[in-house]
Design a protein around this motif. Structure first.
Motif, PDB file in Angstrom:
ATOM      1  N   VAL A  43       8.452   7.275  -1.946  1.00 57.09           N
ATOM      2  CA  VAL A  43       6.848   6.584  -1.788  1.00 57.09           C
ATOM      3  C   VAL A  43       7.093   5.096  -1.003  1.00 57.09           C
ATOM      4  N   LEU A  44       6.151   4.887   0.006  1.00 57.68           N
ATOM      5  CA  LEU A  44       6.197   3.699   0.654  1.00 57.68           C
ATOM      6  C   LEU A  44       5.016   2.980  -0.059  1.00 57.68           C
ATOM      7  N   LEU A  45       5.069   1.734  -0.412  1.00 57.06           N
ATOM      8  CA  LEU A  45       4.038   0.940  -0.886  1.00 57.06           C
ATOM      9  C   LEU A  45       3.646  -0.225   0.256  1.00 57.06           C
ATOM     10  N   VAL A  46       2.649  -0.431   0.640  1.00 56.37           N
ATOM     11  CA  VAL A  46       2.290  -1.701   1.423  1.00 56.37           C
ATOM     12  C   VAL A  46       1.024  -2.129   0.908  1.00 56.37           C
ATOM     13  N   THR A  47       1.279  -3.597   0.542  1.00 53.08           N
ATOM     14  CA  THR A  47       0.496  -4.476  -0.346  1.00 53.08           C
ATOM     15  C   THR A  47       0.644  -5.751  -0.216  1.00 53.08           C
ATOM     16  N   ARG A  48      -0.156  -6.727  -0.573  1.00 52.51           N
ATOM     17  CA  ARG A  48       0.103  -8.038  -0.787  1.00 52.51           C
ATOM     18  C   ARG A  48       0.937  -8.229  -2.033  1.00 52.51           C
ATOM     19  N   GLU A  49       0.664  -7.785  -3.120  1.00 45.19           N
ATOM     20  CA  GLU A  49       1.470  -7.959  -4.494  1.00 45.19           C
ATOM     21  C   GLU A  49       2.536  -7.139  -4.477  1.00 45.19           C
ATOM     22  N   ASN A 107      -2.326  -9.811   5.786  1.00 46.69           N
ATOM     23  CA  ASN A 107      -3.841  -9.728   6.650  1.00 46.69           C
ATOM     24  C   ASN A 107      -3.308  -8.880   8.306  1.00 46.69           C
ATOM     25  N   TYR A 108      -4.717  -8.607   8.884  1.00 46.56           N
ATOM     26  CA  TYR A 108      -4.662  -8.030  10.003  1.00 46.56           C
ATOM     27  C   TYR A 108      -3.642  -8.200  11.022  1.00 46.56           C
ATOM     28  N   ASP A 109      -3.398  -9.490  11.096  1.00 51.58           N
ATOM     29  CA  ASP A 109      -2.446 -10.048  12.428  1.00 51.58           C
ATOM     30  C   ASP A 109      -0.993  -9.125  11.958  1.00 51.58           C
ATOM     31  N   GLN A 110      -0.783  -8.479  10.836  1.00 53.93           N
ATOM     32  CA  GLN A 110       0.616  -7.670  10.709  1.00 53.93           C
ATOM     33  C   GLN A 110       0.210  -6.324  11.048  1.00 53.93           C
ATOM     34  N   MET A 111      -0.724  -6.028  11.662  1.00 55.24           N
ATOM     35  CA  MET A 111      -1.026  -4.473  11.920  1.00 55.24           C
ATOM     36  C   MET A 111       0.091  -3.837  12.831  1.00 55.24           C
ATOM     37  N   MET A 112       0.136  -4.438  13.914  1.00 57.48           N
ATOM     38  CA  MET A 112       0.965  -3.899  14.839  1.00 57.48           C
ATOM     39  C   MET A 112       2.417  -3.629  14.447  1.00 57.48           C
ATOM     40  N   GLU A 113       2.980  -4.755  13.858  1.00 54.05           N
ATOM     41  CA  GLU A 113       4.643  -4.845  13.196  1.00 54.05           C
ATOM     42  C   GLU A 113       4.520  -3.759  12.212  1.00 54.05           C
ATOM     43  N   THR A 114       3.704  -3.635  11.538  1.00 58.04           N
ATOM     44  CA  THR A 114       3.895  -2.778  10.147  1.00 58.04           C
ATOM     45  C   THR A 114       3.634  -1.324  10.666  1.00 58.04           C
ATOM     46  N   LEU A 115       2.801  -0.938  11.616  1.00 54.48           N
ATOM     47  CA  LEU A 115       2.585   0.359  12.080  1.00 54.48           C
ATOM     48  C   LEU A 115       4.207   0.802  12.804  1.00 54.48           C
ATOM     49  N   TRP A 167       6.922  -0.498  12.090  1.00 55.19           N
ATOM     50  CA  TRP A 167       8.023  -0.287  11.036  1.00 55.19           C
ATOM     51  C   TRP A 167       7.870   1.218  10.465  1.00 55.19           C
ATOM     52  N   ILE A 168       6.574   1.607  10.138  1.00 51.10           N
ATOM     53  CA  ILE A 168       6.135   2.889   9.792  1.00 51.10           C
ATOM     54  C   ILE A 168       6.640   4.117  10.579  1.00 51.10           C
ATOM     55  N   GLN A 169       6.392   3.772  11.830  1.00 52.88           N
ATOM     56  CA  GLN A 169       6.760   4.743  12.916  1.00 52.88           C
ATOM     57  C   GLN A 169       8.392   4.946  13.005  1.00 52.88           C
ATOM     58  N   THR A 170       9.012   3.784  13.093  1.00 55.35           N
ATOM     59  CA  THR A 170      10.600   3.854  13.478  1.00 55.35           C
ATOM     60  C   THR A 170      11.130   4.332  11.911  1.00 55.35           C
ATOM     61  N   ASN A 171      10.464   4.182  10.969  1.00 54.00           N
ATOM     62  CA  ASN A 171      11.394   4.624   9.537  1.00 54.00           C
ATOM     63  C   ASN A 171      10.524   5.796   9.051  1.00 54.00           C
ATOM     64  N   GLN A 172       9.899   6.617   9.850  1.00 54.86           N
ATOM     65  CA  GLN A 172       8.987   7.603   9.340  1.00 54.86           C
ATOM     66  C   GLN A 172       9.945   8.526   8.630  1.00 54.86           C
ATOM     67  N   HIS A 173      11.362   8.960   8.739  1.00 55.16           N
ATOM     68  CA  HIS A 173      12.025   9.628   7.976  1.00 55.16           C
ATOM     69  C   HIS A 173      12.308   9.137   6.622  1.00 55.16           C
ATOM     70  N   ALA A 217      -1.069   9.675  11.419  1.00 52.00           N
ATOM     71  CA  ALA A 217      -1.014  10.449  12.850  1.00 52.00           C
ATOM     72  C   ALA A 217       0.463  10.038  13.622  1.00 52.00           C
ATOM     73  N   LEU A 218       0.856   9.047  13.336  1.00 51.95           N
ATOM     74  CA  LEU A 218       2.188   8.470  13.850  1.00 51.95           C
ATOM     75  C   LEU A 218       3.511   8.949  13.071  1.00 51.95           C
ATOM     76  N   ALA A 219       3.294   8.760  11.870  1.00 49.47           N
ATOM     77  CA  ALA A 219       4.645   9.433  11.187  1.00 49.47           C
ATOM     78  C   ALA A 219       4.323  10.773  10.518  1.00 49.47           C
ATOM     79  N   GLY A 220       3.209  11.558  10.608  1.00 49.93           N
ATOM     80  CA  GLY A 220       3.057  12.946  10.040  1.00 49.93           C
ATOM     81  C   GLY A 220       3.320  12.861   8.518  1.00 49.93           C
ATOM     82  N   LYS A 221       2.726  11.824   7.842  1.00 48.42           N
ATOM     83  CA  LYS A 221       2.981  11.727   6.260  1.00 48.42           C
ATOM     84  C   LYS A 221       1.516  11.737   5.766  1.00 48.42           C
ATOM     85  N   VAL A 222       1.703  11.955   4.592  1.00 50.04           N
ATOM     86  CA  VAL A 222       0.373  11.890   3.873  1.00 50.04           C
ATOM     87  C   VAL A 222       0.041  10.298   3.204  1.00 50.04           C
TER      88      VAL A 222
END
Length: 236
Positions: free
Chosen positions: A145-151, A176-184, A186-192, A214-219
């Motif tokens: 499981v990948l968790l993405v949240t503030r807390e 916040n939204y400013d982290q969108m690009m770097e988060t996505l 990371w997700i694409q790079t670490n999709q496995h 779409a980018l990582a093929g995950k649920v």
């Protein structure tokens, strides 16, 4: 086009099948925040949007986005067009504490404007019910499981213990939204490194969940206030 509306068992069937078959699947949800973001220069002027209580809170740093932001509007609409399943509030719903004019009638208007026609829909508060279903946790058992949240630390600590016993493969702080690009990125790079992603990031979760599928093929699940239920016993 009439979307298929699924009750909780149907939602869990979809998630379970996608995980078993290792295919992309995104569950996103539309509440008052998503409606307000998409209303910018569509239903209301910028001035009218900024007078909304939700927008005032957003611009105080409480919602993970700041308005006006037309790029955010267009990204949310695009992700809703492409998502596998979209949670919407039923007409006259009382689950969320928001004025009626910010609920289903506004969603219908915005979906018509942006051409959003989900094939599958469910209740927008499906996340709150889902986390109280033992079957949901059984579906996630043994998955990475990948968790993405503030807390992030609090949530990770709770989910690895009784009664959840999740395998948290990675946890990304998202404020916040400013982290969108770097988060996505990371997700694409670490999709496995993960099988399923849970996003509790307000309106940002709509984009993050749809893009992750779409980018990582995950649920990927827009988890919303489910984290509050896990940590505090109720949605705040």
């Amino acid at each position: 086009m009439n979307p298929i509306y699924l009750e909780m068992d149907g939602v869990l069937d979809q998630l379970e099948a996608a995980l078993k078959e290792q295919r992309p699947f995104s569950l996103v949800r539309v509440g008052d925040g998503e409606n307000i973001v998409m209303s910018q220069d569509v239903v209301w002027t910028t001035e009218e949007v900024l007078q909304e209580r939700w927008a005032i809170k957003a611009n105080r740093g409480q919602k993970g986005v700041r308005l006006p932001n037309l790029q955010l509007r267009d990204e949310v609409a695009a992700s809703l067009q492409r998502a596998s399943m979209v949670g919407v509030l039923p007409p006259a719903d009382l689950t969320i504490n928001a004025p009626d004019y910010l609920k289903r009638p506004l969603t219908d208007m915005l979906f018509a404007h942006f051409g959003i026609y989900p094939a599958l829909t469910c209740h927008a508060c499906v996340n709150r019910e889902m986390v109280q279903m033992p079957r949901f946790w059984r579906i996630l058992a043994g998955k990475r499981v990948l968790l993405v949240t503030r807390e992030i630390e609090k949530l990770r600590a709770a989910l690895v213990q009784e009664p959840y016993h999740l395998n948290i493969a990675a946890a990304l702080p998202f404020d916040n939204y400013d982290q969108m690009m770097e988060t996505l990125q990371w997700i694409q790079t670490n999709q496995h490194s993960f099988d399923v992603a849970l996003f509790s990031c307000g309106v940002n979760a709509v984009i993050l969940a749809e893009r992750t599928a779409a980018l990582a093929g995950k649920v990927a699940i827009d988890f919303g206030k489910a984290n509050s239920i896990i940590l505090n016993g109720r949605a705040n």
